[in-house]
Design a protein around this motif. Structure first.
Motif, PDB file in Angstrom:
ATOM      1  N   HIS A 469       0.702  -1.056   0.261  1.00 36.66           N
ATOM      2  CA  HIS A 469      -0.081   0.004   0.176  1.00 36.66           C
ATOM      3  C   HIS A 469       0.857   1.106  -0.090  1.00 36.66           C
ATOM      4  O   HIS A 469       1.542   1.349   0.876  1.00 36.66           O
ATOM      5  N   PRO A 470       0.357   1.973  -1.213  1.00 38.36           N
ATOM      6  CA  PRO A 470       1.884   3.223  -0.757  1.00 38.36           C
ATOM      7  C   PRO A 470       0.555   4.242  -0.320  1.00 38.36           C
ATOM      8  O   PRO A 470       0.016   4.658  -0.294  1.00 38.36           O
ATOM      9  N   MET A 471       0.912   4.436   0.737  1.00 41.26           N
ATOM     10  CA  MET A 471       1.137   5.549   2.222  1.00 41.26           C
ATOM     11  C   MET A 471       0.382   6.990   1.780  1.00 41.26           C
ATOM     12  O   MET A 471       1.740   6.927   2.245  1.00 41.26           O
ATOM     13  N   HIS A 472      -0.430   8.027   1.609  1.00 42.15           N
ATOM     14  CA  HIS A 472       0.335   9.010   1.529  1.00 42.15           C
ATOM     15  C   HIS A 472      -1.131  10.015   2.165  1.00 42.15           C
ATOM     16  O   HIS A 472      -1.954  10.260   2.673  1.00 42.15           O
ATOM     17  N   LEU A 473       0.300  11.027   2.751  1.00 41.30           N
ATOM     18  CA  LEU A 473      -0.579  11.795   4.218  1.00 41.30           C
ATOM     19  C   LEU A 473      -0.927  13.304   3.503  1.00 41.30           C
ATOM     20  O   LEU A 473       0.846  13.410   3.094  1.00 41.30           O
ATOM     21  N   HIS A 474      -2.040  13.914   3.362  1.00 37.88           N
ATOM     22  CA  HIS A 474      -2.206  15.165   3.737  1.00 37.88           C
ATOM     23  C   HIS A 474      -1.423  16.352   3.972  1.00 37.88           C
ATOM     24  O   HIS A 474      -1.484  16.174   5.048  1.00 37.88           O
ATOM     25  N   GLY A 475      -0.776  17.684   3.358  1.00 34.78           N
ATOM     26  CA  GLY A 475      -0.607  18.620   3.956  1.00 34.78           C
ATOM     27  C   GLY A 475       0.943  18.715   4.491  1.00 34.78           C
ATOM     28  O   GLY A 475       1.146  19.760   5.641  1.00 34.78           O
ATOM     29  N   HIS A 476       1.835  17.862   4.827  1.00 32.74           N
ATOM     30  CA  HIS A 476       2.705  17.204   5.616  1.00 32.74           C
ATOM     31  C   HIS A 476       3.917  16.241   4.743  1.00 32.74           C
ATOM     32  O   HIS A 476       3.263  16.085   3.499  1.00 32.74           O
ATOM     33  N   THR A 477       5.027  16.538   4.788  1.00 36.20           N
ATOM     34  CA  THR A 477       6.561  15.285   4.928  1.00 36.20           C
ATOM     35  C   THR A 477       6.465  14.761   5.819  1.00 36.20           C
ATOM     36  O   THR A 477       6.721  15.172   6.818  1.00 36.20           O
ATOM     37  N   TYR A 478       6.831  13.428   5.844  1.00 39.12           N
ATOM     38  CA  TYR A 478       7.445  12.298   7.106  1.00 39.12           C
ATOM     39  C   TYR A 478       8.378  12.232   6.351  1.00 39.12           C
ATOM     40  O   TYR A 478       9.273  12.285   5.446  1.00 39.12           O
ATOM     41  N   GLN A 479       9.365  11.675   7.504  1.00 41.99           N
ATOM     42  CA  GLN A 479      10.975  11.234   7.397  1.00 41.99           C
ATOM     43  C   GLN A 479      10.907   9.403   7.249  1.00 41.99           C
ATOM     44  O   GLN A 479       9.982   9.429   8.424  1.00 41.99           O
ATOM     45  N   LEU A 480      11.465   8.963   6.846  1.00 42.59           N
ATOM     46  CA  LEU A 480      11.541   7.337   7.175  1.00 42.59           C
ATOM     47  C   LEU A 480      12.182   6.995   8.063  1.00 42.59           C
ATOM     48  O   LEU A 480      13.333   7.556   7.731  1.00 42.59           O
ATOM     49  N   GLY A 481      12.201   6.630   8.807  1.00 47.71           N
ATOM     50  CA  GLY A 481      12.884   6.409  10.109  1.00 47.71           C
ATOM     51  C   GLY A 481      13.241   7.376  10.522  1.00 47.71           C
ATOM     52  O   GLY A 481      12.734   8.982  10.670  1.00 47.71           O
ATOM     53  N   SER A 482      14.840   7.574  11.042  1.00 48.74           N
ATOM     54  CA  SER A 482      15.562   8.424  11.545  1.00 48.74           C
ATOM     55  C   SER A 482      16.558   9.563  10.669  1.00 48.74           C
ATOM     56  O   SER A 482      16.631  10.437  10.618  1.00 48.74           O
ATOM     57  N   SER A 483      16.114   8.882   9.406  1.00 47.28           N
ATOM     58  CA  SER A 483      17.413   9.431   8.805  1.00 47.28           C
ATOM     59  C   SER A 483      16.982   8.796   7.442  1.00 47.28           C
ATOM     60  O   SER A 483      17.756   9.538   6.077  1.00 47.28           O
ATOM     61  N   GLY A 484      15.845   8.437   6.932  1.00 50.24           N
ATOM     62  CA  GLY A 484      15.233   8.222   5.273  1.00 50.24           C
ATOM     63  C   GLY A 484      15.145   9.698   4.562  1.00 50.24           C
ATOM     64  O   GLY A 484      14.956  10.497   5.540  1.00 50.24           O
ATOM     65  N   PRO A 485      14.429   9.104   3.723  1.00 50.74           N
ATOM     66  CA  PRO A 485      14.261  10.207   2.452  1.00 50.74           C
ATOM     67  C   PRO A 485      12.855  10.805   3.173  1.00 50.74           C
ATOM     68  O   PRO A 485      11.372  10.956   4.498  1.00 50.74           O
ATOM     69  N   ARG A 486      12.487  12.615   3.653  1.00 52.54           N
ATOM     70  CA  ARG A 486      11.718  13.149   3.102  1.00 52.54           C
ATOM     71  C   ARG A 486      10.233  12.800   2.352  1.00 52.54           C
ATOM     72  O   ARG A 486      10.986  13.108   1.587  1.00 52.54           O
ATOM     73  N   LYS A 487       9.395  11.733   2.734  1.00 45.06           N
ATOM     74  CA  LYS A 487       8.806  11.932   1.344  1.00 45.06           C
ATOM     75  C   LYS A 487       6.874  12.194   2.144  1.00 45.06           C
ATOM     76  O   LYS A 487       6.326  12.563   3.401  1.00 45.06           O
ATOM     77  N   ASP A 488       6.155  12.623   1.164  1.00 44.70           N
ATOM     78  CA  ASP A 488       4.572  12.222   1.586  1.00 44.70           C
ATOM     79  C   ASP A 488       3.567  11.198   0.833  1.00 44.70           C
ATOM     80  O   ASP A 488       2.983  10.661   2.025  1.00 44.70           O
ATOM     81  N   THR A 489       4.669  10.239   0.544  1.00 49.35           N
ATOM     82  CA  THR A 489       3.502   8.717   0.261  1.00 49.35           C
ATOM     83  C   THR A 489       4.502   8.172   0.384  1.00 49.35           C
ATOM     84  O   THR A 489       5.736   8.292  -0.073  1.00 49.35           O
ATOM     85  N   ALA A 490       4.673   6.802   0.469  1.00 48.15           N
ATOM     86  CA  ALA A 490       5.948   6.020   0.853  1.00 48.15           C
ATOM     87  C   ALA A 490       4.579   4.583   0.649  1.00 48.15           C
ATOM     88  O   ALA A 490       4.082   4.137   1.241  1.00 48.15           O
ATOM     89  N   ILE A 491       5.269   3.631   0.336  1.00 45.79           N
ATOM     90  CA  ILE A 491       5.238   1.967  -0.126  1.00 45.79           C
ATOM     91  C   ILE A 491       5.082   1.416   1.255  1.00 45.79           C
ATOM     92  O   ILE A 491       6.934   1.314   1.585  1.00 45.79           O
ATOM     93  N   VAL A 492       4.209   0.642   1.793  1.00 39.59           N
ATOM     94  CA  VAL A 492       4.410  -0.639   2.749  1.00 39.59           C
ATOM     95  C   VAL A 492       4.087  -1.625   2.688  1.00 39.59           C
ATOM     96  O   VAL A 492       3.151  -2.013   1.864  1.00 39.59           O
ATOM     97  N   LEU A 493       4.774  -2.435   2.698  1.00 41.30           N
ATOM     98  CA  LEU A 493       5.406  -3.645   2.208  1.00 41.30           C
ATOM     99  C   LEU A 493       4.109  -4.724   3.048  1.00 41.30           C
ATOM    100  O   LEU A 493       3.701  -4.581   3.837  1.00 41.30           O
ATOM    101  N   PRO A 494       3.683  -5.682   1.894  1.00 41.91           N
ATOM    102  CA  PRO A 494       2.495  -6.688   3.399  1.00 41.91           C
ATOM    103  C   PRO A 494       3.660  -7.216   4.360  1.00 41.91           C
ATOM    104  O   PRO A 494       4.659  -7.770   3.782  1.00 41.91           O
ATOM    105  N   LYS A 495       2.725  -7.498   5.253  1.00 41.14           N
ATOM    106  CA  LYS A 495       2.703  -7.842   6.659  1.00 41.14           C
ATOM    107  C   LYS A 495       4.450  -7.458   6.517  1.00 41.14           C
ATOM    108  O   LYS A 495       4.770  -8.231   7.931  1.00 41.14           O
ATOM    109  N   LYS A 496       4.281  -6.233   6.874  1.00 42.33           N
ATOM    110  CA  LYS A 496       5.982  -5.706   6.676  1.00 42.33           C
ATOM    111  C   LYS A 496       5.667  -4.262   7.825  1.00 42.33           C
ATOM    112  O   LYS A 496       4.363  -3.988   7.903  1.00 42.33           O
ATOM    113  N   LYS A 497       6.132  -3.212   8.438  1.00 46.57           N
ATOM    114  CA  LYS A 497       5.464  -2.555   9.139  1.00 46.57           C
ATOM    115  C   LYS A 497       6.435  -1.399   8.853  1.00 46.57           C
ATOM    116  O   LYS A 497       8.237  -1.056   8.042  1.00 46.57           O
ATOM    117  N   LEU A 498       6.309  -0.007   8.829  1.00 48.76           N
ATOM    118  CA  LEU A 498       7.583   1.056   8.687  1.00 48.76           C
ATOM    119  C   LEU A 498       6.867   2.031   9.157  1.00 48.76           C
ATOM    120  O   LEU A 498       5.820   2.359   9.669  1.00 48.76           O
TER     121      LEU A 498
END
Length: 532
Positions: A469-498
């Motif tokens: 599932h590509p999860m999209h947040l409106h109005g903000h950008t989030y960071q993947l983990g502590s040093s990952g890229p800044r994004k507003d849409t990110a892929i969450v793989l099946p049976k995984k946690k992001l």
């Protein structure tokens, strides 16, 4: 098949004649059952946040007319669709950071169909986000609404409706916000828009959604055994319950559902919709769009996935690419042969052009189909429409392998608020949801995810399903983990946690949803709301 879906009917009823303005709806003032008071899109806090944005004072006025049109996709392929300004993709909108956009939406859609425009990826003022009925009433057919906001963050964005499954028609266009202090050095740009296309060729997105909503239990498999469906996991979260295909022909036939789409990169099931074509810049592979340049020149590709159900693996034959940005924000530069881009994601890459004719290929991940465009810098014969350059199987970069550039990484800070987003559902009942509850767009503030201005918020996406599932947040950008890229849409793989984090610095009510057009419409959405 009635082309107006349940949400379009609801939203048409919400619209005020001749306007899309939001009055008192879209918020809660608190009541006896202790429902918290929310910041409404019309509240002073929203206007105050807009005033803090740096403005150049320059205003870009334009009219975006949403209307039916016969669109030529190349090679004699014609499609009857809904588009902006008679073309798909719509005309690129290009502004400079700090400029004001004043875009009048004129809704000329048929059958009293309501619509809106969402400015995907932009952290703009809440009342201009284009999400009926949460941030505005829908723009009724025959009426207009003007979106006016400061676009203060440079980057590659696009815009599309946020009503029903209109995203999967031709109603989209690139939005480029240029950096007046651009740090990158390059000679030219090429905006590359990827799309999966069904509308006006084999059916409509509303017909696709109606079929999918039957769930696998209601499908007519023609008596076929279900064991050969590749990555299709029928169980979802339904205790392993299997579908019961109808061999007697009394189930719903499978005109649009794609079986057996499987991708290791996506963790299994790659997608569920059978598309007639995969397009690059609105063209079919048999008659591709082409960029003409000179050998040795360095070009910036701004790649946008405007698709409804397809991730693309993108490569330029005979070249490597250097990834510089994702979702508008710079990353530490990384060379790659190919990249994976989910629906709603954008990537910027730099390429130094070789001499000849080269295929830019968007492989529909797991679906055994491609989109094609060409790069011409010299003489040579164009490759076949089915070309698969070796770079597609070389080094492939996904967002998890990228790091934010130093100047855009979030400062280390303990989260003030943690929100757990369990992604639930499955194909058997087509019951996609967040935390087990399908979002009710007729009552968007019923169960908001509460944040407060100034908080550092952690989102834990826990995918309980057997699909990505590509999860999209409106109005903000989030960071993947502590040093990952800044994004507003990110892929969450099946049976995984992001896990992602963001700063609550843009008050209002904001959608958080799967950018698979059909998963989101089925209910995989939630509302992130600021406490008043």
């Amino acid at each position: 098949m009635n082309s107006i879906n349940r949400r379009s009917v609801l939203l048409a009823g919400l619209g005020a004649a001749g306007t899309g303005a939001l009055a008192a709806c879209g918020g809660s003032s608190g009541d006896a059952d202790n429902t918290p008071a929310l910041v409404k899109p019309s509240d002073p806090a929203v206007a105050a946040a807009e005033k803090k944005r740096t403005s150049t004072g320059k205003v870009h006025k334009l009219t975006l007319t949403a209307a039916p049109a016969m669109v030529e996709l190349g090679g004699g392929v014609m499609a009857r669709s809904w588009v902006f300004g008679g073309r798909a993709p719509g005309k690129e909108l290009r502004v400079s950071a700090g400029d004001t956009v004043a875009a009048e939406l004129s809704n000329q859609l048929p059958n009293k169909t309501a619509t809106s425009i969402h400015w995907h990826g932009l952290a703009l003022r809440n009342d201009m986000d284009g999400v009926p009925p949460a941030t505005q009433t829908a723009v009724r057919a025959g009426s207009t609404f003007t979106y006016r906001f400061i676009a203060d963050t440079p980057g590659t964005y696009f815009f599309h409706p946020h009503v029903g499954v209109q995203l999967d028609r031709g109603l989209y266009a690139p939005l480029i916000v240029e950096d007046p202090k651009e740090p990158l050095s390059y000679d030219d740009e090429w905006v590359v828009v990827l799309d999966d296309w069904v509308d006006g060729v084999t059916g409509t997105p509303d017909e696709v959604f109606a079929e999918l909503r039957q769930g696998m239990g209601g499908m007519d498999m023609g008596g076929h055994d279900m064991s050969g469906m590749g990555g299709m996991d029928m169980s979802g979260d339904e205790g392993g319950a299997s579908a019961s295909p109808s061999s007697s022909g009394d189930g719903m036939s499978m005109k649009f559902m794609l079986m057996g789409a499987d991708s290791e990169l996506l963790g299994g099931d790659a997608g569920d919709v059978k598309y007639a074509y995969h397009l690059i810049n609105g063209r079919v592979p048999a008659d591709p769009d082409a960029y003409t340049g000179k050998p040795g020149r360095r070009i910036r590709l701004r790649i946008i996935n405007a698709g409804g159900d397809t991730a693309y693996r993108v490569a330029l034959g005979g070249h490597s690419m250097t990834i510089t940005h994702t979702d508008g924000f710079p990353v530490e530069h990384q060379r790659t042969d190919a990249l994976l881009i989910g629906m709603g994601e954008r990537y910027d890459v730099l390429v130094t052009l070789a001499d000849g004719v080269f295929p830019l290929v968007a492989l529909a991940e797991g679906k055994n189909a491609t989109g094609l465009a060409l790069v011409r810098t010299g003489s040579g014969r164009a490759p076949k429409a089915t070309v698969r350059p070796k770079e597609l199987d070389g080094t492939i970069v996904t967002a998890s392998k990228l790091r934010a550039a130093d100047d855009v990484g979030l400062s280390p800070k303990k989260a003030d608020r943690a929100l757990r987003m369990e992604l639930t559902g499955g194909m058997t009942k087509y019951n996609w949801a967040i935390n087990g509850k399908a979002f009710d767009m007729s009552d968007p503030t019923a169960a908001p995810l509460m944040v407060e201005e100034g908080q550092r918020v952690r989102l834990d996406f826990v995918n309980r399903t057997s699909m990505w599932h590509p999860m999209h947040l409106h109005g903000h950008t989030y960071q993947l983990g502590s040093s990952g890229p800044r994004k507003d849409t990110a892929i969450v793989l099946p049976k995984k946690k992001l896990t992602v984090v963001f700063d609550a610095d843009n008050p209002g009510q904001w959608m958080l949803h799967c950018h698979n057009a059909y998963h989101g419409e089925a209910g995989m959405m939630a509302l992130v709301a600021y406490r008043a």
